[in-house]
Scaffold this active site. Structure first.
Site, short mmCIF file in Angstrom:
data_model
loop_
_atom_site.label_atom_id
_atom_site.label_comp_id
_atom_site.label_asym_id
_atom_site.label_seq_id
_atom_site.Cartn_x
_atom_site.Cartn_y
_atom_site.Cartn_z
CB SER A 53 -0.79 0.08 1.31
OG SER A 53 -1.92 -0.69 1.28
CE LYS A 73 -4.54 -1.26 -0.09
NZ LYS A 73 -5.24 -2.14 0.86
CE LYS A 131 -4.10 2.40 2.67
NZ LYS A 131 -5.23 1.53 3.07
CG ASP A 146 -7.83 0.83 0.62
OD1 ASP A 146 -9.03 1.12 0.73
OD2 ASP A 146 -7.17 0.25 1.51
CD GLU A 193 -8.81 -2.43 0.16
OE1 GLU A 193 -7.83 -2.53 -0.60
OE2 GLU A 193 -8.75 -2.68 1.37
CG ASP A 249 -10.39 -3.23 4.44
OD1 ASP A 249 -10.70 -3.80 5.48
OD2 ASP A 249 -9.29 -2.64 4.32
CE LYS A 268 -7.19 -4.87 6.00
NZ LYS A 268 -7.35 -3.44 6.24
N GLY A 320 -3.65 -6.09 5.27
CA GLY A 320 -2.84 -5.95 6.47
C GLY A 320 -3.31 -4.76 7.28
O1 OSB Z 1 -7.10 -0.35 4.50
O2 OSB Z 1 -5.65 -1.90 4.25
C1 OSB Z 1 -6.09 -0.93 4.90
C2 OSB Z 1 -3.56 -0.23 7.68
C3 OSB Z 1 -4.41 0.02 8.76
C4 OSB Z 1 -5.77 0.00 8.56
C5 OSB Z 1 -6.30 -0.26 7.29
C6 OSB Z 1 -5.46 -0.54 6.22
C7 OSB Z 1 -4.07 -0.49 6.42
C8 OSB Z 1 -3.11 -0.75 5.34
C9 OSB Z 1 -1.80 -1.35 5.74
O3 OSB Z 1 -3.32 -0.43 4.20
C10 OSB Z 1 -1.24 -2.29 4.75
C11 OSB Z 1 -0.31 -3.31 5.38
O4 OSB Z 1 -0.47 -3.70 6.57
O5 OSB Z 1 0.59 -3.78 4.65
MG MG Z 2 -8.29 -1.29 2.89
#
Ligand code: OSB
Ligand code: MG
Length: 373
Positions: free
Chosen positions: A136, A162, A164, A189, A215, A240, A264, A292
């Protein structure tokens, strides 16, 4: 296995840099580690990947500590369990609080695997030996750092990028990336930062960027808004934040709110629910991947084992821990192979060794509950 001691640690490893998302900026990343000890001396670790603020889900690191200490741990302390199904029944009266639940549920899976002398992957009926990995890219404020960070990730071998996105940081960065790298596996995302009342036409324009998925554009509870957008987009929507349980996955699939689900364990309360969502999605031809939440090596070990299951068909957010933390709680470190993947441990239990000195070193708060026996 009788649980005779429960220790709950709030830890915070130092971040390499702040991580900006559509829900806000993460400058401090707590994780809630639960350590369970049995009467036979087995020790199991689990992790709830909490945030400091209730900006991704309603929980925070502090609510997790409280829920574990006052509500979850007392229900399992001093009791004997033979499998995770039996374990989670002890607290099925507690609603929500999935990140807290995942911390203690995963610790029980570690015990369960050690007791059975099996790896998590084998217990979960995983079929893969390695997991393709993506990363990300947090929101940055200029083009130069955007390009530099993507160049760096591609050089290191990540197979999917990915981005943000958030209102004001979407079409422009995506266009820059696509002009420079027309063929990379690219997703976006939004972390629930758009409104289905205001942004439908803007989001429809994302169809021009050949993205693998978009996402979570809208709010957690906006299944109808996602369904409306999905019916007008070619690009698959991945949910998500909206998917906190099997029931949510059933709702999303029935309403065609998404074509992909990000699973997750932390967000859905642990591995039992994660597997149930995986299996349901598989039956309904909805592919999944493992996201993650900036876990330490403990949380990532469970994510990896889960992602070895058949229907995890997209690259996972499973970057090596040193991508975002200066240190880790486990050894050996996760490393990217030359194929942009991470190998899954076949060792018994968690599959990684927890460094107890580091656990104490990065611990901000600890609660201990012991059973008299
Ligand atoms: O939306 O995937 C998400 C971290 C905290 C809360 C939500 C998200 C994230 C990440 C981290 O995008 C990605 C990672 O842990 O590699
Ligand atoms: Mg996400």
């Amino acid at each position: 296995m009788k649980i005779i001691k429960i220790e709950i640690f709030k830890v915070a490893l130092p971040l390499v840099s702040a991580f900006s998302t559509g829900f806000g900026r993460i400058t401090n990343k707590p994780n809630i580690i639960t350590r369970l000890t049995t009467d036979e001396g087995l020790v199991g670790y689990g992790e709830g990947p909490a945030l400091s603020d209730p900006i991704y889900t309603p929980e925070t690191a502090d609510t997790c500590m409280l829920t574990l200490e006052k509500h979850l741990a007392p229900r399992v302390l001093g009791k004997s369990y033979s499998d995770p199904g039996q374990f989670v029944k002890s607290y099925r009266d507690i609603v929500g609080n999935n990140i807290a639940k995942s911390s203690i549920e995963l610790a029980f899976w570690d015990l369960y695997a050690q007791n059975a002398k099996l790896s998590l992957k084998t217990l979960l009926k995983g079929t893969k030996q390695e997991i393709p990995v993506g990363e990300s890219i947090g929101i940055v404020d200029n083009q130069k750092s955007l390009i530099a960070s993507i160049e760096d990730y591609l050089d290191r071998g990540f197979v999917r990028i990915k981005l943000k996105i958030t209102p004001g940081w979407d079409k422009e960065p995506l266009e820059i990336i696509r002009n420079k790298w027309p063929d990379i596996d690219l997703s976006a995302d939004a972390n629930a930062s758009y409104s289905s009342k205001k942004h439908l036409s803007l989001l429809k324009e994302l169809d021009t960027f050949n993205l693998t998925m978009l996402e979570q554009p809208f709010a957690i509870d906006d299944f109808i808004g996602h369904s409306k957008l999905q019916s007008e987009l070619k690009l698959p929507i991945c949910l998500d934040e909206s998917i906190c349980s099997l029931n949510d996955a059933e709702t999303a699939i029935a309403l065609q709110s998404c074509r992909i689900i990000n699973i997750k364990p932390g967000r859905v309360g642990g591995l039992l629910e994660a597997v149930a969502i995986h299996d349901y999605a598989e039956k309904n031809n909805v592919g999944v991947w493992c996201g993650g939440m900036l876990e330490t090596g403990i949380g990532r070990a469970f994510n990896l084992a889960l992602a070895s299951k058949e229907n995890f068909v997209y690259p996972s957010d499973m970057s090596p821990i040193n991508t975002y933390f200066e240190d880790d709680l486990t050894t050996p470190p996760l490393e990217l192979t030359s194929r942009g993947s991470i190998l899954i441990s076949n060792k018994i239990g968690l599959g990684y060794k927890v460094n107890c000195d580091k656990l104490e070193k990065y611990c901000l708060e600890k609660k201990t509950l012991s059973a008299r026996y």
